[in-house]
Scaffold this active site. Structure first.
Site, mmCIF file in Angstrom:
data_model
loop_
_atom_site.group_PDB
_atom_site.id
_atom_site.type_symbol
_atom_site.label_atom_id
_atom_site.label_comp_id
_atom_site.label_asym_id
_atom_site.label_seq_id
_atom_site.Cartn_x
_atom_site.Cartn_y
_atom_site.Cartn_z
ATOM 1 N N ARG A 34 0.812 -1.219 0.000
ATOM 2 C CA ARG A 34 0.000 0.000 0.000
ATOM 3 C C ARG A 34 0.843 1.266 0.000
ATOM 4 N NH1 ARG A 34 -2.426 0.530 6.170
ATOM 5 N NH2 ARG A 34 -0.446 0.285 7.281
ATOM 6 N N GLY A 39 8.974 -1.548 2.581
ATOM 7 C CA GLY A 39 8.361 -1.469 3.897
ATOM 8 C C GLY A 39 9.011 -0.448 4.813
ATOM 9 N N GLY A 189 11.869 5.531 26.289
ATOM 10 C CA GLY A 189 12.248 4.176 25.903
ATOM 11 C C GLY A 189 13.669 4.114 25.400
ATOM 12 N N ALA A 192 16.561 -0.219 21.103
ATOM 13 C CA ALA A 192 17.410 0.172 19.983
ATOM 14 C C ALA A 192 16.943 1.479 19.354
ATOM 15 C CB ALA A 192 17.439 -0.948 18.946
ATOM 16 N N ILE A 193 15.629 1.622 19.108
ATOM 17 C CA ILE A 193 15.118 2.823 18.450
ATOM 18 C C ILE A 193 15.358 4.064 19.311
ATOM 19 C CG2 ILE A 193 13.036 3.995 17.623
ATOM 20 C CD1 ILE A 193 11.930 1.248 16.856
ATOM 21 N N HIS A 453 45.926 -9.843 12.926
ATOM 22 C CA HIS A 453 46.330 -8.720 13.775
ATOM 23 C C HIS A 453 46.896 -7.613 12.900
ATOM 24 C CE1 HIS A 453 48.055 -6.568 17.208
ATOM 25 N NE2 HIS A 453 49.173 -6.452 16.496
#
Length: 474
Positions: A34, A39, A189, A192-193, A453
């Site tokens: 839509r 997404g 909050g 992560a966000i 290394h």
């Protein structure tokens, strides 16, 4: 023309991966979307956020250029509008990439809002341009498929007592495209966000207050890692308040008045220009035909088996609308398992105990497997090794010594069962630990492997050596 082997509703990292893989396996496939292809992740989540954070990193380097022997004449300042514009450009580029992949793999893209109507039938409603000022009418089209995958994702969770208005009280979507840099912000909050946006805006110059209901930041991470991030945030000037809740927000004036209550019921009022609500996400399960078709839902999540089959034959669900971590890489892997099972391939269910998590603050956080606190709670006999990046030659040369590696091994079997990292670029190091744990690699296996290394990744070997009492460089 309207019949397919598979229809996927939603084109996020679960949906588009499912559609492409199905087409590769010979299925006639369609995907319904839509909004923008890709997404939330590509357009309003993972990707544009990382673009913003990269700008913050570059700005930080410029501010500290003298530490690397580089002279910059004149003042260095962020162009917030340009930073946001670059982020949107990155998202647009990635969305076009998904469009290209779908076309390349002969996936039919159907624009509109999709829902299950009946057995093997999907209705897609699209808005048509109205002839007058009346609301746009909806035109439904019907498509049939042998298999239907629901991959409709999630949206920012709304708190009933603190409703987002998109201007002064915002979610992650608005945080990506603010018209100007706010002078002050309260972030609700510290997942992560919340942590990523707190770091970004603080880096740009906003005075940030970060409020977490639980006793520590990024509460799903190892306690030591959480404490380390808290110190880094406070050093950056972020005001961190844990074991506290935002009781109310009065946004009627020029500034928001935020009422915060701590664990001792002490009330603090903080004024800010913007409040960012980052208290989780809500699955997009409304209006897609679940109730009408009798698809089982539990606690706002679609109930599925190990191969993402619902209680209705031919209907599947993946990603944020099913139980499990709401992460893009989880949705993509669920898509592969689901589609390959439909195709009759021999597939293995996902081991949800070994899902890597990444938080792209500075320092970054990456983890997989068990934490030290979980070991204590489960009374596991373990060996724990730690190695700080202050002892790393590569980290010292890079000027980013903040952080550490913590590894956990089962004392009785030597199996590697936990890896918790904090530091620059550690999100690029965690994949090796995921593969190793999936193959039940032991601590001795790691010690027997030669590590390059100087690298940051050799700190995993050094931490392993510390667990077994063999560390040399610490």
């Amino acid at each position: 023309m309207n019949h397919f082997d598979l229809i996927v509703i939603g084109s996020g990292p679960g949906g588009y991966v499912a559609a492409i893989r199905a087409s590769q396996l010979g299925m006639k496939t369609a995907i319904v979307e839509r909004a923008e292809l890709g997404g939330i992740c590509l357009n309003w989540g993972c990707i544009p956020t990382k673009a913003l954070l990269k700008s913050a990193q570059v700005y930080n380097y410029a501010q500290h250029a003298a530490d690397y022997g580089i002279k910059i004449e004149g003042a260095v300042a962020p162009d917030f509008e340009a930073v946001v514009k670059r982020s949107r450009g990155v998202s647009e580029m990635m969305s076009k990439g998904v469009q290209f992949l779908l076309k390349k793999n002969n996936v039919t893209v159907i624009e509109g809002f999709g829902r299950i109507e009946k057995v093997k039938t999907v209705v897609v409603e699209t808005q048509v341009q109205p002839a007058s000022s009346e609301p746009a009418p909806s035109v439904p089209s019907r498509y049939t498929a042998n298999h239907i995958i629901l991959a409709t994702g999630a949206r920012s969770r709304q708190l009933p007592h603190i409703q987002q208005d998109g201007r002064k009280i915002i979610g992650y979507r608005e945080a990506l495209t603010l018209p100007q840099l706010p002078n002050s912000m309260v972030v609700m909050g510290s997942g992560a966000i919340g942590s990523e946006f707190a770091y970004f805006y603080a880096s740009m110059g906003t005075q940030v207050t970060l409020v977490e209901y639980l006793p520590r930041l990024v509460p799903i991470e190892d306690e030591e890692i959480s404490s380390h991030l808290g110190r880094a945030f406070r050093k950056k000037g972020i005001k961190v308040i844990t074991s506290a809740s935002v009781e109310s927000v009065d946004s009627s004036g020029d500034l928001c008045k935020v009422i915060i209550k701590d664990a001792k019921d002490k009330i603090t009022e903080v004024e800010c220009e913007v409040v960012l609500s980052a208290v989780g996400v809500t699955p997009n399960i409304e209006g897609i035909g679940l109730e009408e078709y009798g698809i089982q839902v539990e606690k706002s999540k679609v109930v599925v088996d190990d191969f993402y089959r619902t209680n209705k034959e031919g209907i599947y669900a993946i990603g944020d609308i099913v139980h499990g971590p709401a992460l893009a890489h989880v949705a993509s892997h669920e898509a592969l398992v689901c589609v390959e099972k439909i195709a009759g391939l021999d597939v293995h269910p996902i081991n949800y105990k070994l899902i890597p998590g990444c938080t792209y603050t500075s320092p970054e956080i990456a983890s997989v497997g068990i934490t030290e606190q979980e070991c204590v709670a489960q009374e596991k006999e373990v060996l724990i090794g730690k190695f700080p990046f202050t002892a790393s030659g590569k980290a010292t040369a890079a000027g980013s010594r903040d952080g550490m590696v913590k590894v956990i091994f089962d004392k009785n079997t030597d199996e590697w069962i936990g890896c918790n990292l904090i530091g620059d670029n550690v999100t690029e190091m965690i994949s090796g630990a995921v593969v190793a744990m999936n193959h039940k690699i032991t601590g001795k296996d790691i010690l027997h492997a030669v590590h390059p290394h100087p690298t940051l990744s050799e700190a995993i070997m050094e931490a392993t050596a510390a667990a077994y009492g063999k560390v040399v460089h610490l």
